[in-house]
Design a protein around this motif. Sequence first.
Motif, PDB file in Angstrom:
ATOM      1  N   ASP A  24       0.834  -1.198   0.051  1.00 44.32           N
ATOM      2  CA  ASP A  24       0.089  -0.087   0.010  1.00 44.32           C
ATOM      3  C   ASP A  24       0.931   1.259  -0.005  1.00 44.32           C
ATOM      4  OD1 ASP A  24      -2.506  -1.468   0.157  1.00 44.32           O
ATOM      5  OD2 ASP A  24      -2.391  -1.407   2.402  1.00 44.32           O
ATOM      6  N   GLY A  25       0.349   2.212  -0.507  1.00 42.68           N
ATOM      7  CA  GLY A  25       1.056   3.553  -0.636  1.00 42.68           C
ATOM      8  C   GLY A  25       2.119   3.644  -1.505  1.00 42.68           C
ATOM      9  N   LYS A  26       2.516   2.712  -2.443  1.00 43.95           N
ATOM     10  CA  LYS A  26       3.687   2.979  -3.444  1.00 43.95           C
ATOM     11  C   LYS A  26       3.314   3.219  -4.969  1.00 43.95           C
ATOM     12  CE  LYS A  26       7.563   1.026  -0.967  1.00 43.95           C
ATOM     13  NZ  LYS A  26       8.493   0.041  -1.355  1.00 43.95           N
TER      14      LYS A  26
END
Length: 63
Positions: free
Chosen positions: A31-33
């Motif tokens: 998540d978050g990349k």
Amino acid sequence: MEDAIQPTKELDEDHIRHRAYMLWLEDGQPDGKAEEHWHQARAVTEADRDMSAPAAKPIRKTK
């Protein structure tokens, strides 16, 4: 004239999106990349495009 450019741009974006998705999968689906994968995919796609472009012929000087 812009219509002639648009399909290539869409193709590039689709290609980058797919490559970013593949990078995300290879990275373990973190998540978050998303932005990191997008930039990496774009850089690789641009490098591939530059390498596939025909080389410029040298200009011959005439005497």
